[in-house]
Design a protein around this motif. Structure first.
Motif, PDB file in Angstrom:
ATOM      1  N   PRO A 245       3.314  -7.483   2.182  1.00  0.00           N
ATOM      2  CA  PRO A 245       2.348  -6.632   2.910  1.00  0.00           C
ATOM      3  C   PRO A 245       2.779  -6.341   4.342  1.00  0.00           C
ATOM      4  CG  PRO A 245       1.191  -8.300   1.631  1.00  0.00           C
ATOM      5  CD  PRO A 245       2.648  -8.655   1.574  1.00  0.00           C
ATOM      6  N   THR A 246       3.271  -7.360   5.047  1.00  0.00           N
ATOM      7  CA  THR A 246       3.706  -7.154   6.435  1.00  0.00           C
ATOM      8  C   THR A 246       4.922  -6.237   6.505  1.00  0.00           C
ATOM      9  OG1 THR A 246       2.884  -9.348   7.037  1.00  0.00           O
ATOM     10  CG2 THR A 246       4.466  -8.320   8.524  1.00  0.00           C
ATOM     11  N   VAL A 247       5.868  -6.421   5.591  1.00  0.00           N
ATOM     12  CA  VAL A 247       7.083  -5.595   5.582  1.00  0.00           C
ATOM     13  C   VAL A 247       6.743  -4.142   5.299  1.00  0.00           C
ATOM     14  CG1 VAL A 247       9.205  -5.139   4.310  1.00  0.00           C
ATOM     15  CG2 VAL A 247       8.664  -7.470   5.034  1.00  0.00           C
ATOM     16  N   LEU A 248       5.890  -3.900   4.332  1.00  0.00           N
ATOM     17  CA  LEU A 248       5.525  -2.518   4.003  1.00  0.00           C
ATOM     18  C   LEU A 248       4.783  -1.856   5.157  1.00  0.00           C
ATOM     19  CD1 LEU A 248       4.483  -2.780   0.243  1.00  0.00           C
ATOM     20  CD2 LEU A 248       6.579  -1.826   1.203  1.00  0.00           C
ATOM     21  N   ALA A 249       3.949  -2.614   5.831  1.00  0.00           N
ATOM     22  CA  ALA A 249       3.261  -2.052   6.996  1.00  0.00           C
ATOM     23  C   ALA A 249       4.274  -1.641   8.062  1.00  0.00           C
ATOM     24  CB  ALA A 249       2.267  -3.058   7.553  1.00  0.00           C
ATOM     25  N   GLY A 250       5.294  -2.476   8.258  1.00  0.00           N
ATOM     26  CA  GLY A 250       6.311  -2.153   9.237  1.00  0.00           C
ATOM     27  C   GLY A 250       7.161  -0.963   8.854  1.00  0.00           C
ATOM     28  N   LEU A 251       7.251  -0.687   7.559  1.00  0.00           N
ATOM     29  CA  LEU A 251       8.021   0.459   7.075  1.00  0.00           C
ATOM     30  C   LEU A 251       7.182   1.730   7.006  1.00  0.00           C
ATOM     31  CD1 LEU A 251      10.055  -1.231   4.185  1.00  0.00           C
ATOM     32  CD2 LEU A 251      10.917  -0.462   6.399  1.00  0.00           C
ATOM     33  N   GLY A 252       5.923   1.641   7.424  1.00  0.00           N
ATOM     34  CA  GLY A 252       5.055   2.813   7.371  1.00  0.00           C
ATOM     35  C   GLY A 252       4.737   3.261   5.964  1.00  0.00           C
ATOM     36  N   ALA A 253       4.718   2.337   5.032  1.00  0.00           N
ATOM     37  CA  ALA A 253       4.472   2.680   3.630  1.00  0.00           C
ATOM     38  C   ALA A 253       3.015   3.071   3.404  1.00  0.00           C
ATOM     39  CB  ALA A 253       4.840   1.503   2.732  1.00  0.00           C
ATOM     40  N   ARG A 254       2.822   3.907   2.415  1.00  0.00           N
ATOM     41  CA  ARG A 254       1.470   4.313   2.002  1.00  0.00           C
ATOM     42  C   ARG A 254       1.071   3.492   0.781  1.00  0.00           C
ATOM     43  NH1 ARG A 254      -0.307   8.513  -1.561  1.00  0.00           N
ATOM     44  NH2 ARG A 254       1.870   9.211  -1.736  1.00  0.00           N
ATOM     45  N   TRP A 255      -0.011   2.749   0.925  1.00  0.00           N
ATOM     46  CA  TRP A 255      -0.488   1.912  -0.180  1.00  0.00           C
ATOM     47  C   TRP A 255      -1.274   2.755  -1.173  1.00  0.00           C
ATOM     48  CZ3 TRP A 255       0.372  -3.317  -0.928  1.00  0.00           C
ATOM     49  CH2 TRP A 255       1.002  -3.992   0.121  1.00  0.00           C
ATOM     50  N   LEU A 256      -0.996   2.551  -2.439  1.00  0.00           N
ATOM     51  CA  LEU A 256      -1.798   3.171  -3.491  1.00  0.00           C
ATOM     52  C   LEU A 256      -2.630   2.142  -4.237  1.00  0.00           C
ATOM     53  CD1 LEU A 256       1.137   4.914  -3.441  1.00  0.00           C
ATOM     54  CD2 LEU A 256      -0.241   6.304  -4.965  1.00  0.00           C
ATOM     55  N   VAL A 257      -2.066   0.962  -4.416  1.00  0.00           N
ATOM     56  CA  VAL A 257      -2.792  -0.135  -5.065  1.00  0.00           C
ATOM     57  C   VAL A 257      -2.469  -1.401  -4.284  1.00  0.00           C
ATOM     58  CG1 VAL A 257      -3.112  -1.496  -7.161  1.00  0.00           C
ATOM     59  CG2 VAL A 257      -2.610   0.955  -7.337  1.00  0.00           C
ATOM     60  N   ASN A 258      -3.515  -2.147  -3.904  1.00  0.00           N
ATOM     61  CA  ASN A 258      -3.326  -3.412  -3.196  1.00  0.00           C
ATOM     62  C   ASN A 258      -4.290  -4.434  -3.787  1.00  0.00           C
ATOM     63  OD1 ASN A 258      -2.612  -5.424  -1.451  1.00  0.00           O
ATOM     64  ND2 ASN A 258      -3.528  -4.497   0.376  1.00  0.00           N
ATOM     65  N   GLY A 259      -3.896  -4.991  -4.903  1.00  0.00           N
ATOM     66  CA  GLY A 259      -4.750  -5.914  -5.638  1.00  0.00           C
ATOM     67  C   GLY A 259      -5.488  -5.212  -6.750  1.00  0.00           C
TER      68      GLY A 259
END
Length: 379
Positions: A245-259
């Motif tokens: 989660p922290t790495v994806l946030a740092g990469l500016g990723a767009r979440w589609l499903v989180n749990g």
């Protein structure tokens, strides 16, 4: 997110990858990005559908010669009362009205007799397709029949969607890749699961990387990956070593499903990075990872490959399982006699029950033994 919604998001969010031309032999299992069109008529000429005699007029018929498949046709026009012995696939002589199969013929010297049947046993030129006709529409998987039809139509290559490349990043200081695990160690069970799921969905597993529990290593691995889909195992939850989660946030990723509201497999994730790379997070427990792979990974890879996700079969499910009140429970089942029977002993960290199962049953909160449930077949 509810399980059905998460699976639907994974199946619809990605667009199919671009197209490429490949030889027929390399197109098996790929999805057609353009229709197959006939380059020649099929058949290209009037051809015999049976071994026997091509005849004209009424019998008995005088045998005038023989025509074999792959040889030049009979010269001239077959006259009334004449017959030519003919092989299946050979060019039917001009003037012939029917082919009499050997089984209904009587040969006496140079004469052949027999009763004409309702069928003429002649395949007429172009009866399957004319040059330019669409033989197979775009969107179809190149099955054995599709490949054969394309070959009949004169094609040497097909236009298909590119196979999505799938890379696996296995995280965890405790994970070993071979041999007997030592104290505090476990074998990697998720890489082969990912390969099987991705392959069935039309993807191409390309590489496995094993990383220590380190956020910087994980970020570098995701950034440097060249695959279309990056699967990260064992780092998708909320523990101290779960860095995804922290790495994806740092990469500016767009979440589609989180749990996802399911048991097992709740801590699964789907995101797309700013660079357009799809990232699927699977929990580290093997059975939970299998559930998440069928929930998110398979739909994503199938969509990128241009495939439609198949609707699960529904059957009555019998046996003992505890429904999950806040979502769905996925239980391994054996299929037989028109029903599915729950394989006992399923646990998040064990694949023993799943290894003897045919599918996973999606059990909703109000399920009880004997009620119907959707089934996800196991790859």
């Amino acid at each position: 997110m509810p399980w059905a919604q998460a699976r639907a998001v994974a199946a619809t969010a990605p667009a199919a990858l671009g197209a490429e031309r490949v030889p027929l032999g390399a197109a098996a299992g790929r999805v057609l990005a353009a229709p197959v069109r006939a380059l020649v008529a099929a058949p290209a000429f009037d051809t015999a559908a049976m071994d026997g005699f091509a005849v004209a007029g009424c019998g008995p018929w005088r045998i005038a010669g023989r025509v074999l498949a792959g040889r030049p046709g009979w010269p001239g026009v077959l006259a009334a009362g004449e017959a030519v012995e003919i092989a299946t696939g050979a060019i039917v002589p001009d003037g012939a009205e029917a082919v009499l199969p050997y089984e209904i013929c009587h040969v006496d010297g140079g004469l052949v007799s027999g009763a004409r049947e309702a069928k003429d046993h002649i395949r007429r030129a172009g009866e399957d397709a004319h040059a330019g006709d669409e033989v197979v529409p775009a969107g179809r998987i190149a099955t054995a029949a599709v490949l054969g039809a394309a070959a009949q139509a004169g094609a040497d290559e097909l236009t298909v969607h590119r196979r999505p490349a799938v890379a696996v990043l296995v995280t965890g200081d405790e994970v070993v890749t071979r041999g007997i695990p030592g104290a505090g160690q476990v074998r990697d069970a998720l890489s082969p699961i990912v390969a099987a799921i991705a392959g069935r969905a039309g993807g191409e597993p390309v590489e496995d990387h094993f990383l220590r529990d380190d956020a910087d290593l994980l970020r570098t691995a995701i950034e440097s990956a060249t695959a279309d889909v990056v699967v990260v195992t064992g780092s998708s939850s909320a523990g101290a070593a779960d860095h995804l989660p922290t790495v994806l946030a740092g990469l500016g990723a767009r979440w589609l499903v989180n749990g996802v509201r399911c048991r097992p497999g709740h801590p699964q994730a789907l995101a797309v990075t700013a660079a357009g790379r799809w990232v699927v997070g699977l929990p580290g427990n093997p059975f939970a990872g299998l559930v998440a792979g069928l929930t998110l990974l398979e739909p994503v890879v199938a969509a990128l490959a241009g495939r439609m996700l198949a609707t699960p079969v529904t059957l009555p499910v019998v046996g003992a399982a505890s429904p999950y009140p806040e979502g769905v429970r996925l239980a391994p089942v054996e299929i037989g006699d028109g029903q599915a029977r729950i394989v006992p002993g399923a646990r998040s960290g064990s694949l023993r029950a799943a290894a003897t199962a045919d599918a996973l049953a999606v059990l909703h909160p109000h399920w009880s033994t004997g009620k119907a449930a959707a089934l996800l077949t196991l790859p």
